[in-house]
Design an enzyme around this catalytic site. Structure first.
Site, PDB file in Angstrom:
ATOM      1  N   HIS A  48      -3.379  -5.647   0.688  1.00 36.37           N
ATOM      2  CA  HIS A  48      -3.397  -5.872   2.457  1.00 36.37           C
ATOM      3  C   HIS A  48      -2.839  -7.460   2.662  1.00 36.37           C
ATOM      4  CE1 HIS A  48      -2.169  -1.794   4.363  1.00 36.37           C
ATOM      5  NE2 HIS A  48      -3.473  -1.664   2.877  1.00 36.37           N
TER       6      HIS A  48
ATOM      7  N   CYS B  73       0.433  -0.630   0.004  1.00 42.06           N
ATOM      8  CA  CYS B  73       0.288   0.084   0.175  1.00 42.06           C
ATOM      9  C   CYS B  73       0.465   1.642  -0.023  1.00 42.06           C
ATOM     10  CB  CYS B  73      -1.341  -0.155   1.292  1.00 42.06           C
ATOM     11  SG  CYS B  73      -2.497   1.266   1.036  1.00 42.06           S
TER      12      CYS B  73
END
Lengths: 233, 80
Positions: free
Chosen positions: A204, A86
């Site tokens: 994630h 991310c």
């Protein structure tokens, strides 16, 4: 396996990554503050998600100049495995260690949702041992994850096998617009460098590492692949 | 003291989701004459010294290295 988890002001997935590496996967994890100029004896590096420096200027734009990033660049140059998640992906792009850049999501909305990504390449530091075509369910949480590169650069990335993950439907197929949540060019969710030791992705895996959490545990397969590849590096 | 303004915006070839959203909002308010909107940002730099050309050159370097991301953005620099 000794894993350095970087910490910037505004990182918020640093503890998730530390927990997943240490308590779920059973490896050694250590936080490394952004002002540290050394990674010590780390054998792998995770650049975690969050909002480093409040995302001021551009996501990752300030963090890339942190002292620790010079050490990461050196580590990557020597072939050391680096995983950017991310905001960590965005930082590695800003640092020039990964290709492309992130635009605002197509919807101009912050997206927090579960997605499916397909593993396109098994010959990277984060996917060693995962069969191409494997579909993993993981969460995303970002406002700027709309992967962009010029058309000729996208062609080059495909030819060089640097597209590592794509957003797909649950069945692993492309096409459905809904499967590409942020409008990324060619549904790209993750890429690697030419050396294949630096990998970045928007979803994630560290938040999908334990079956009793509602994001599932499929991200653990990616983390185990990354931690395993570090052993063989 | 020299004041230098750096404008940064997405390249023409890059889709601007923010500009599109603003354009649609303006259309919704009845501003039909607007045919396109591109969003951007600017930075006003207050710089020491009195050499405008040197200040501008330095601002261009900063724009290239830090203030813009050349993968997606372009910039202009003007001495105010």
């Amino acid at each position: 396996m000794k894993v350095a988890v970087l910490v910037f002001p505004g990182s918020n997935s640093d503890h998730d990554a530390y927990h997943a590496v240490k308590h779920v996967c059973g490896h050694e994890a250590r936080f490394v503050w952004h002002k540290d100029g050394s990674l010590g004896d780390a054998e792998a590096v995770i650049v975690p998600g969050g909002f480093s420096y409040g995302d001021y200027l551009r996501s990752g734009a300030i963090a890339r100049f942190a002292p620790v990033m010079a050490a990461v660049a050196e580590f990557a140059k020597k072939g050391g495995p680096v995983l950017g998640i991310c905001n960590g992906f965005q930082i590695l792009q800003e640092a020039g260690l990964l290709p492309g850049a992130m635009l605002r999501n197509r919807s101009v909305k912050f997206l927090s949702q579960q997605v499916h990504v397909r593993v396109e390449r098994a010959d990277t530091a984060a996917t060693a041992g995962l069969a191409p075509g494997t579909v993993l369910s993981m969460p995303i949480a970002h406002g700027e994850g709309n992967f962009h590169a010029e058309a000729d650069e996208l062609d080059r990335l495909e030819q060089c096998g640097q597209v590592v993950f794509r957003y797909v439907g649950r069945d692993g197929g492309l096409g459905a617009d809904a499967a590409n949540p942020n409008g990324s060019a060619r549904a790209i969710a993750g890429v690697c460098n030419e050396g294949r030791n630096v990998v970045g992705l928007m979803p994630h895996p560290e938040r999908a590492a334990e079956p009793h959490l509602h994001h599932g545990a499929e991200g653990r397969r990616l983390l185990e692949a990354f931690l395993g590849s570090a052993v063989h590096a | 003291m020299i004041r230098v303004r750096v404008h940064v915006s997405l390249k023409k070839s890059v889709f601007d989701p923010q500009g599109r959203t603003i354009h649609e909002a303006l259309g919704g308010l009845g501003y039909a004459a607007v045919s396109d909107v591109r969003a951007g940002k600017f930075f006003d730099l207050a710089m020491e010294g009195d050499d405008a050309a040197a200040a501008k050159a330095q601002a261009e370097e900063m724009a290239r290295r830090v203030l813009s991301n050349p993968v997606i953005e372009g910039f202009t620099v003007e001495v105010l």
